[in-house]
Design an enzyme around this catalytic site. Structure first.
Site, PDB file in Angstrom:
ATOM      1  N   ASP A 226      63.567  62.106  49.811  1.00 32.32           N
ATOM      2  CA  ASP A 226      62.741  62.407  50.591  1.00 32.32           C
ATOM      3  C   ASP A 226      63.320  62.210  51.998  1.00 32.32           C
ATOM      4  OD1 ASP A 226      60.591  62.154  52.299  1.00 32.32           O
ATOM      5  OD2 ASP A 226      59.895  60.393  51.770  1.00 32.32           O
TER       6      ASP A 226
ATOM      7  N   ASN B 169      61.406  62.434  55.016  1.00 31.60           N
ATOM      8  CA  ASN B 169      60.727  62.097  56.232  1.00 31.60           C
ATOM      9  C   ASN B 169      59.511  61.007  55.864  1.00 31.60           C
ATOM     10  OD1 ASN B 169      59.102  63.673  54.440  1.00 31.60           O
ATOM     11  ND2 ASN B 169      58.472  65.056  55.728  1.00 31.60           N
TER      12      ASN B 169
ATOM     13  N   ASP C  44      57.437  60.697  53.432  1.00 30.03           N
ATOM     14  CA  ASP C  44      55.917  60.813  53.056  1.00 30.03           C
ATOM     15  C   ASP C  44      56.039  60.715  51.581  1.00 30.03           C
ATOM     16  OD1 ASP C  44      57.245  62.973  51.845  1.00 30.03           O
ATOM     17  OD2 ASP C  44      56.160  64.696  52.682  1.00 30.03           O
TER      18      ASP C  44
ATOM     19  N   ASP D  57      62.091  66.571  49.433  1.00 35.54           N
ATOM     20  CA  ASP D  57      61.799  67.910  50.149  1.00 35.54           C
ATOM     21  C   ASP D  57      63.249  68.420  50.403  1.00 35.54           C
ATOM     22  OD1 ASP D  57      63.016  66.351  52.294  1.00 35.54           O
ATOM     23  OD2 ASP D  57      61.330  65.226  52.484  1.00 35.54           O
TER      24      ASP D  57
ATOM     25  N   ASP E 159      63.677  78.959  40.701  1.00 36.29           N
ATOM     26  CA  ASP E 159      62.880  79.089  39.632  1.00 36.29           C
ATOM     27  C   ASP E 159      61.902  80.286  39.826  1.00 36.29           C
ATOM     28  OD1 ASP E 159      61.248  78.116  37.263  1.00 36.29           O
ATOM     29  OD2 ASP E 159      61.954  76.279  37.467  1.00 36.29           O
TER      30      ASP E 159
ATOM     31  N   ASP F 263      60.977  81.389  34.187  1.00 38.21           N
ATOM     32  CA  ASP F 263      60.207  80.349  33.455  1.00 38.21           C
ATOM     33  C   ASP F 263      59.272  81.180  32.175  1.00 38.21           C
ATOM     34  OD1 ASP F 263      58.640  77.585  33.573  1.00 38.21           O
ATOM     35  OD2 ASP F 263      56.927  78.887  33.842  1.00 38.21           O
TER      36      ASP F 263
ATOM     37  N   GLU G 226      63.962  80.871  30.199  1.00 34.98           N
ATOM     38  CA  GLU G 226      63.465  79.753  29.590  1.00 34.98           C
ATOM     39  C   GLU G 226      62.730  80.560  28.328  1.00 34.98           C
ATOM     40  OE1 GLU G 226      60.578  75.728  29.676  1.00 34.98           O
ATOM     41  OE2 GLU G 226      59.929  77.887  30.436  1.00 34.98           O
TER      42      GLU G 226
ATOM     43  N   HIS H  25      63.185  68.708  33.360  1.00 32.70           N
ATOM     44  CA  HIS H  25      62.029  68.152  33.898  1.00 32.70           C
ATOM     45  C   HIS H  25      60.926  68.285  32.903  1.00 32.70           C
ATOM     46  CE1 HIS H  25      61.258  72.440  34.155  1.00 32.70           C
ATOM     47  NE2 HIS H  25      60.277  72.379  34.607  1.00 32.70           N
ATOM     48  N   ASP H  26      61.175  68.714  31.661  1.00 33.47           N
ATOM     49  CA  ASP H  26      60.079  69.028  30.739  1.00 33.47           C
ATOM     50  C   ASP H  26      60.214  68.023  29.396  1.00 33.47           C
ATOM     51  OD1 ASP H  26      58.608  70.743  32.114  1.00 33.47           O
ATOM     52  OD2 ASP H  26      59.524  72.569  31.063  1.00 33.47           O
TER      53      ASP H  26
HETATM   54  O1  TEU Z   1      57.779  75.020  30.576  1.00 40.08           O
HETATM   55  C1  TEU Z   1      57.403  75.946  29.538  1.00 40.08           C
HETATM   56  C2  TEU Z   1      57.129  74.935  28.259  1.00 40.08           C
HETATM   57  O2  TEU Z   1      56.958  75.393  27.114  1.00 40.08           O
HETATM   58  C3  TEU Z   1      56.693  73.590  28.533  1.00 40.08           C
HETATM   59  O3  TEU Z   1      55.624  73.491  29.099  1.00 40.08           O
HETATM   60  C4  TEU Z   1      56.810  73.128  27.317  1.00 40.08           C
HETATM   61  O4  TEU Z   1      55.612  73.709  26.386  1.00 40.08           O
HETATM   62  C5  TEU Z   1      56.399  71.739  27.561  1.00 40.08           C
HETATM   63  O5  TEU Z   1      57.150  71.145  28.711  1.00 40.08           O
HETATM   64  C6  TEU Z   1      56.713  70.809  26.372  1.00 40.08           C
HETATM   65  O6  TEU Z   1      56.215  69.495  26.573  1.00 40.08           O
HETATM   66  C7  TEU Z   1      57.706  75.598  31.768  1.00 40.08           C
HETATM   67  C8  TEU Z   1      58.116  74.708  32.843  1.00 40.08           C
HETATM   68  O7  TEU Z   1      59.379  74.170  32.595  1.00 40.08           O
HETATM   69  C9  TEU Z   1      57.116  73.506  32.818  1.00 40.08           C
HETATM   70  O8  TEU Z   1      57.483  72.576  33.647  1.00 40.08           O
HETATM   71  C10 TEU Z   1      55.717  74.294  33.221  1.00 40.08           C
HETATM   72  O9  TEU Z   1      54.649  73.380  33.097  1.00 40.08           O
HETATM   73  C11 TEU Z   1      55.510  75.403  32.320  1.00 40.08           C
HETATM   74  O10 TEU Z   1      56.584  76.394  32.122  1.00 40.08           O
HETATM   75  C12 TEU Z   1      54.326  76.444  33.063  1.00 40.08           C
HETATM   76  O11 TEU Z   1      54.934  77.053  34.200  1.00 40.08           O
HETATM   77 CA    CA Z   2      59.212  64.509  52.128  1.00 43.61          CA
END
Ligand code: TEU
Ligand code: CA
Length: 555
Positions: A20, A22, A24, A28, A97, A206, A259, A328-329
């Site tokens: 971050d 700034n 908030d 960013d 993405d 995605d 993905e 991130h998932d």
């Molecule tokens: O993820 C697709 C997806 O299959 C995931 O949602 C997965 O089912 C879940 O994370 C399992 O825990 C992509 C993105 O990476 C995710 O962040 C999004 O939420 C999703 O698509 C919808 O765009």
């Molecule tokens: Ca920020």
């Protein structure tokens, strides 16, 4: 000749949690720009940015309301251009993405499409309820079909204005686009062109294999994702991808990583076979499912053997894999496959060795290179992820007790990898001068970039060394993969190219383990800094051996 994306190591940034600038509390683009030299220093050549487009953030940017605008939380278009430019001057290419299975319900296309007479109506899947006059909107019986969503809900949402339902495979604020409509294709292509013209080098696509719905027929009842046989990796999808490739991607030197969820190795290969001209590579999920029972919410113990078997299978099937251990998932790989309590450093380095020595493009997720661990939250109040919130609600409805629900969320929530990047030991780990949008893991006092930068033995430095080793080694980049031994605690494989061979030895054990294969060679890298090969491995020991017999060299 190798493509540029086969030679580089990639790094995923989750912009909201990276840096971050700034105060908030939200990461960013200027924050990312300020840290580019650090990524360069690590050896990164490709940056994948999770979405920074305009979005109401129902699903943290995976719900896009304008594909040509930057969300003000992240900065301006000028900032974005500056990022592309600055990265390029450091030899780093940017991958955006591309979220095109669905838009946000706040996208102007969707807003227009709520009017049945609008030319946008057909951009989405609108269907009348089944139940005629008698049924109340939203009743299960009234829904157009029985499909269930990725986020533990029904797939249909009733819209008062339209008096019809729309389809959403994810949250109800993420309506699915209709790829039977040529107009949608045209729009999507022009979005890709817009970003490629700005200098973006490629896309992480995605949930790309859900795009083409063959029909909206009733699905076979399943424990999860009822209806998925109508949209997972359909023949129509292959056609779409070939069209994107021919009309747009091939006109640029564009890299695409899809993905792809719930694909078999053969389907994955079909989607990324260079001969078919679709995607360049894919992220597969099977290795991430080896510690789950059917769905991620039910865990079973991690089995290194199962994990290694699955990885080997995909290594052998795909033309060019995209390798990752976290994103991130998912949850943090150190917490999941290593031992963050007793052996954080050796096990973190062992996982790094695995990732950087597989065949394919490696993707490091922000903080993985520091050994960041799962969150230390104590209740649902700290959870931000829509998926966790939905699942908790559903579990509550099913009368699962609160303590058990929390245990499930803790073990599996996507927020585990979404806590802010830990830069230094100042408040909030140096991520922000304000209040972070999601709590920082309190272990930032010991796990942070500044500390690791100053310590040559750190995980960060080990990643740096591994990346450099890979960059200099044709066999590590391009060699064939052969599993040599898969046991309950050991994974040994080789990479071979012409008369060169390296052997990768990985222990997933907190105890000493003995290697029974007759191996010899020069140690190229070892997480205990051993200079010679010793078949008795320390806890989580990892090394890369250069097979001198094969090369004819002398140890
Ligand atoms: O993820 C697709 C997806 O299959 C995931 O949602 C997965 O089912 C879940 O994370 C399992 O825990 C992509 C993105 O990476 C995710 O962040 C999004 O939420 C999703 O698509 C919808 O765009
Ligand atoms: Ca920020």
């Amino acid at each position: 000749m190798a493509a540029w994306w086969q030679e580089q190591v990639a790094y995923q940034i989750y912009p909201r949690s990276f840096m971050d600038s700034n105060g908030d509390g939200i990461g960013d683009i200027p924050g990312i720009i300020s840290r580019l030299p650090i990524l360069k220093n690590l050896g990164i050549g490709i940056l994948w940015l999770s979405p920074v487009y305009a979005s109401p953030n129902d699903d943290n940017g995976y719900d896009i309301s304008d594909y040509r605008q930057i969300h003000p939380d992240y900065g301006t278009m000028a900032d974005m251009e500056e990022l592309i430019h600055q990265a390029e001057s450091l030899g780093i290419r940017l991958v955006m993405d591309l979220v095109i299975n669905h838009t946000s319900d706040e996208h102007v296309w969707f807003q227009n499409s709520r009017d049945p007479k609008s030319p946008y109506r057909d951009y989405y899947y609108w269907r009348p309820g089944k139940g005629g006059q008698a049924a109340k909107p939203g009743d299960k019986k009234d829904l157009p079909n029985n499909w269930t969503s990725f986020f533990a809900e029904d797939c249909w949402e009733y819209d008062e204005k339209s008096q019809e339902y729309y389809l959403h495979l994810f949250s109800k604020k993420q309506p699915d686009l209709n790829y039977h409509n040529p107009q949608v294709l045209k729009e999507v292509k022009s979005i890709m062109t817009f970003w490629l013209d700005k200098g973006v080098a490629g896309f992480r696509c995605d949930v790309i294999n859900l795009l083409y719905k063959t029909s909206l027929e009733k699905g076979r009842r399943r424990f999860i994702l009822t209806g998925s046989e109508h949209y997972l990796t359909t023949p129509g999808l292959h056609q779409l991808l070939q069209e994107f490739r021919r009309d747009i991607w091939d006109k640029y030197d564009c890299f695409t990583v899809g993905e792809t969820v719930f694909v078999t190795p053969q389907q994955g290969q079909d989607l990324s076979d260079p001969e078919r001209k679709e995607l360049d590579t894919i992220f597969s999920f099977e290795h991430m499912e080896t510690d789950q029972i059917i769905v991620k919410w039910f865990k079973r113990p991690f089995s290194p053997a199962r994990f290694a078997q699955v990885i080997s299978k995909w290594q052998k099937t795909l033309f060019w894999p995209a390798n990752y251990l976290e994103n991130h998932d998912q949850i943090r790989s150190l917490s999941r496959f290593g031992d963050p309590q007793k052996y954080p450093l050796p096990s973190g380095k062992m996982l790094a060795t695995l990732l950087l020595s597989l065949r394919g493009t490696p993707f490091i997720y922000q903080g993985q290179e520091l050994g960041m661990t799962n969150f230390d939250f104590s209740s649902m109040a700290e959870i931000r992820d829509i998926e966790s919130i939905n699942v908790n609600r559903l579990a509550k409805k099913l009368k699962i007790p609160a303590a058990l629900r929390w245990k499930m969320i803790q073990a599996t929530s996507r927020d585990n990898t979404r806590t802010p990047m830990q830069w230094d030991s100042s408040p909030h780990g140096g991520f922000t001068k304000g209040t972070p949008w999601i709590s920082v893991n309190q272990n930032y006092h010991t796990i942070n970039w500044e500390k690791e930068k100053a310590d040559p033995e750190s995980l960060w430095h080990f990643y740096q060394r591994l990346i450099a080793l890979r960059q200099q080694s044709e066999v590590l980049k391009f060699g064939d993969f052969t599993p040599l031994y898969i046991g309950s605690k050991l994974f040994i494989f080789s990479r071979s190219l012409a008369d060169e061979q390296v052997i990768i030895i990985l222990s997933f054990s907190s105890r000493a383990q003995k290697v029974k294969l007759p191996l010899t060679g020069n140690v190229l890298i070892n997480n205990y800094e051993h200079k010679n090969f010793n078949p008795i491995l320390k806890p989580y020991e990892a090394m890369i051996l250069q097979n001198t017999e094969k090369t004819g060299g002398k140890p």
